[in-house]
Design a protein around this motif. Structure first.
Motif, mmCIF file in Angstrom:
data_model
loop_
_atom_site.group_PDB
_atom_site.id
_atom_site.type_symbol
_atom_site.label_atom_id
_atom_site.label_comp_id
_atom_site.label_asym_id
_atom_site.label_seq_id
_atom_site.Cartn_x
_atom_site.Cartn_y
_atom_site.Cartn_z
ATOM 1 N N LEU A 179 0.832 -1.197 0.000
ATOM 2 C CA LEU A 179 0.000 0.000 0.000
ATOM 3 C C LEU A 179 0.873 1.256 0.000
ATOM 4 C CD1 LEU A 179 -2.894 -0.894 2.472
ATOM 5 C CD2 LEU A 179 -2.731 -1.288 0.007
ATOM 6 N N LEU A 180 0.334 2.323 -0.558
ATOM 7 C CA LEU A 180 1.069 3.566 -0.725
ATOM 8 C C LEU A 180 0.476 4.690 0.120
ATOM 9 C CD1 LEU A 180 1.382 3.353 -4.592
ATOM 10 C CD2 LEU A 180 3.307 3.299 -3.003
ATOM 11 N N SER A 181 1.354 5.532 0.674
ATOM 12 C CA SER A 181 0.930 6.726 1.394
ATOM 13 C C SER A 181 0.721 7.863 0.399
ATOM 14 C CB SER A 181 1.996 7.124 2.417
ATOM 15 O OG SER A 181 3.167 7.584 1.732
ATOM 16 N N TYR A 182 0.152 8.959 0.907
ATOM 17 C CA TYR A 182 -0.079 10.116 0.042
ATOM 18 C C TYR A 182 1.225 10.617 -0.562
ATOM 19 C CZ TYR A 182 -1.336 14.756 -1.580
ATOM 20 O OH TYR A 182 -1.510 15.877 -2.370
ATOM 21 N N SER A 183 2.264 10.770 0.265
ATOM 22 C CA SER A 183 3.528 11.306 -0.240
ATOM 23 C C SER A 183 4.151 10.378 -1.276
ATOM 24 C CB SER A 183 4.506 11.554 0.915
ATOM 25 O OG SER A 183 4.791 10.355 1.613
ATOM 26 N N GLU A 184 3.956 9.072 -1.124
ATOM 27 C CA GLU A 184 4.490 8.131 -2.108
ATOM 28 C C GLU A 184 3.728 8.210 -3.426
ATOM 29 O OE1 GLU A 184 6.277 4.695 0.861
ATOM 30 O OE2 GLU A 184 4.143 4.666 0.370
ATOM 31 N N VAL A 185 2.399 8.346 -3.349
ATOM 32 C CA VAL A 185 1.606 8.505 -4.569
ATOM 33 C C VAL A 185 2.010 9.786 -5.295
ATOM 34 C CG1 VAL A 185 -0.716 8.843 -5.502
ATOM 35 C CG2 VAL A 185 -0.332 7.156 -3.697
ATOM 36 N N ARG A 186 2.213 10.858 -4.529
ATOM 37 C CA ARG A 186 2.639 12.116 -5.138
ATOM 38 C C ARG A 186 4.020 11.979 -5.774
ATOM 39 N NH1 ARG A 186 0.917 15.555 -7.997
ATOM 40 N NH2 ARG A 186 -0.722 16.245 -6.595
ATOM 41 N N ALA A 187 4.911 11.226 -5.145
ATOM 42 C CA ALA A 187 6.245 11.022 -5.723
ATOM 43 C C ALA A 187 6.174 10.232 -7.021
ATOM 44 C CB ALA A 187 7.145 10.310 -4.717
ATOM 45 N N LEU A 188 5.263 9.263 -7.080
ATOM 46 C CA LEU A 188 5.104 8.456 -8.292
ATOM 47 C C LEU A 188 4.416 9.224 -9.403
ATOM 48 C CD1 LEU A 188 3.998 5.039 -6.737
ATOM 49 C CD2 LEU A 188 6.187 5.517 -7.839
ATOM 50 N N PHE A 189 3.492 10.126 -9.029
ATOM 51 C CA PHE A 189 2.702 10.874 -10.007
ATOM 52 C C PHE A 189 2.840 12.374 -9.725
ATOM 53 C CE2 PHE A 189 0.757 6.698 -9.624
ATOM 54 C CZ PHE A 189 0.649 6.315 -10.951
ATOM 55 N N PRO A 190 3.979 12.971 -10.093
ATOM 56 C CA PRO A 190 4.222 14.387 -9.767
ATOM 57 C C PRO A 190 3.389 15.353 -10.595
ATOM 58 C CG PRO A 190 6.027 13.500 -11.084
ATOM 59 C CD PRO A 190 5.144 12.336 -10.739
ATOM 60 N N GLY A 192 -0.267 16.636 -12.496
ATOM 61 C CA GLY A 192 -1.703 16.563 -12.234
ATOM 62 C C GLY A 192 -2.040 16.750 -10.766
ATOM 63 N N ASN A 193 -3.128 16.100 -10.326
ATOM 64 C CA ASN A 193 -3.569 16.236 -8.948
ATOM 65 C C ASN A 193 -3.958 14.876 -8.395
ATOM 66 O OD1 ASN A 193 -6.628 15.832 -9.227
ATOM 67 N ND2 ASN A 193 -6.254 17.462 -10.731
ATOM 68 N N ILE A 194 -4.163 14.824 -7.098
ATOM 69 C CA ILE A 194 -4.541 13.581 -6.433
ATOM 70 C C ILE A 194 -5.870 13.793 -5.722
ATOM 71 C CG2 ILE A 194 -3.927 11.869 -4.682
ATOM 72 C CD1 ILE A 194 -0.991 12.568 -5.234
ATOM 73 N N LYS A 203 -8.861 7.235 2.692
ATOM 74 C CA LYS A 203 -9.254 5.868 2.355
ATOM 75 C C LYS A 203 -8.645 5.394 1.040
ATOM 76 C CE LYS A 203 -13.351 2.922 1.993
ATOM 77 N NZ LYS A 203 -13.029 2.357 0.666
ATOM 78 N N SER A 204 -8.557 6.280 0.056
ATOM 79 C CA SER A 204 -7.914 5.924 -1.205
ATOM 80 C C SER A 204 -7.437 7.188 -1.906
ATOM 81 C CB SER A 204 -8.864 5.134 -2.119
ATOM 82 O OG SER A 204 -9.755 6.002 -2.794
ATOM 83 N N TYR A 205 -6.542 6.979 -2.866
ATOM 84 C CA TYR A 205 -6.003 8.072 -3.665
ATOM 85 C C TYR A 205 -6.206 7.764 -5.142
ATOM 86 C CZ TYR A 205 -3.567 8.939 0.740
ATOM 87 O OH TYR A 205 -3.288 9.150 2.068
ATOM 88 N N SER A 206 -6.522 8.790 -5.907
ATOM 89 C CA SER A 206 -6.612 8.653 -7.357
ATOM 90 C C SER A 206 -5.742 9.747 -7.980
ATOM 91 C CB SER A 206 -8.054 8.791 -7.839
ATOM 92 O OG SER A 206 -8.873 7.768 -7.306
ATOM 93 N N ALA A 207 -4.629 9.327 -8.587
ATOM 94 C CA ALA A 207 -3.778 10.268 -9.313
ATOM 95 C C ALA A 207 -4.426 10.571 -10.654
ATOM 96 C CB ALA A 207 -2.389 9.672 -9.516
ATOM 97 N N ARG A 208 -4.581 11.861 -10.975
ATOM 98 C CA ARG A 208 -5.301 12.293 -12.173
ATOM 99 C C ARG A 208 -4.476 13.346 -12.908
ATOM 100 N NH1 ARG A 208 -9.841 15.279 -10.285
ATOM 101 N NH2 ARG A 208 -10.927 14.852 -12.234
ATOM 102 N N TRP A 209 -4.414 13.231 -14.214
ATOM 103 C CA TRP A 209 -3.694 14.242 -14.994
ATOM 104 C C TRP A 209 -4.294 14.366 -16.376
ATOM 105 C CZ3 TRP A 209 -1.782 9.318 -14.224
ATOM 106 C CH2 TRP A 209 -1.472 8.581 -15.353
#
Length: 214
Positions: A179-190, A192-194, A203-209
């Motif tokens: 599982l990924l934390s917010y900061s890790e998701v942001r690092a993977l998807f710099p 767009g937005n989350i 509860k969940s994150y969706s990286a969007r661009w």
């Protein structure tokens, strides 16, 4: 009550994805083609099929190919999210995955998937459960994912579905989910937005661009 809560979150998430698709279709001036990595047709019933020209379902397991009856909207193919070599840069209108990136392996594997998704997708939607949420969503045990791997493996004995498995098999199931934390998701998807889905905790994150993701 739990099923109603899950359904509410899925419905809300589907509405946001639907808006992104509609805005992307407006931007392109035509229906949208989608590459759904690790996807299944039934997922799209919650989103809707309007303004979509095709949905390609890409799975690494060949057993998924014939598992679902496909309508004319869907095609199915074998592929690896970490290496989308069959797709040129920005060749997909919308690249999508739902609860897949946490299953592809360790950080280098997740990083490879994230890079490939951003490379091929003009627009993107990548959803993953939040590490910060106290209940692990796959095993449905509280705090499990916050423990060290050996402790997770031992705690899995409390699960009615996994508790009877031997040590090696329980460790296999523990190691295959990261599982990924917010900061890790942001690092993977710099880019767009989350979109952060919350139920007290994240509860969940969706990286969007891309077009339509704002």
């Amino acid at each position: 009550m739990k099923d109603l809560t899950i359904s509410r979150f899925r419905t809300a998430r589907g509405r946001i994805l639907r808006r992104q698709i509609e805005k992307l279709a407006d931007h392109l001036g035509r229906p949208v083609s989608i590459l759904d990595v690790g996807g299944r047709p039934d997922y799209w019933e919650n989103v809707g099929h309007e303004r979509i020209s095709e949905i390609r379902l890409l799975n690494i397991d060949e057993n998924e190919i014939d598992r679902h009856g496909l309508s004319n909207l869907f095609t199915s193919e074998i592929g690896d999210a970490r290496d989308l070599k069959g797709y040129a840069d920005k060749s997909v209108d919308l690249v999508h995955s739902n609860s897949v990136i946490e299953h592809v392996g360790a950080w280098p594997d997740m990083s490879a998937m994230a890079s490939e998704m951003q490379r091929v997708g003009l627009s993107g939607w990548i959803q993953t459960p939040a590490w910060e949420f106290p209940i692990e969503p796959h095993f449905r045990l509280p705090f499990l994912h916050w423990l060290a791997p050996p402790m997770r493996r031992a705690a899995l004995k409390l699960s009615k579905d996994y508790g009877a498995l031997d040590v090696a098999t329980r460790r296999y199931h523990i190691d295959r989910i990261n599982l990924l934390s917010y900061s890790e998701v942001r690092a993977l998807f710099p880019i767009g937005n989350i979109y952060v889905e919350k139920f007290v905790f994240s509860k969940s994150y969706s990286a969007r661009w891309g077009p339509g993701a704002a």
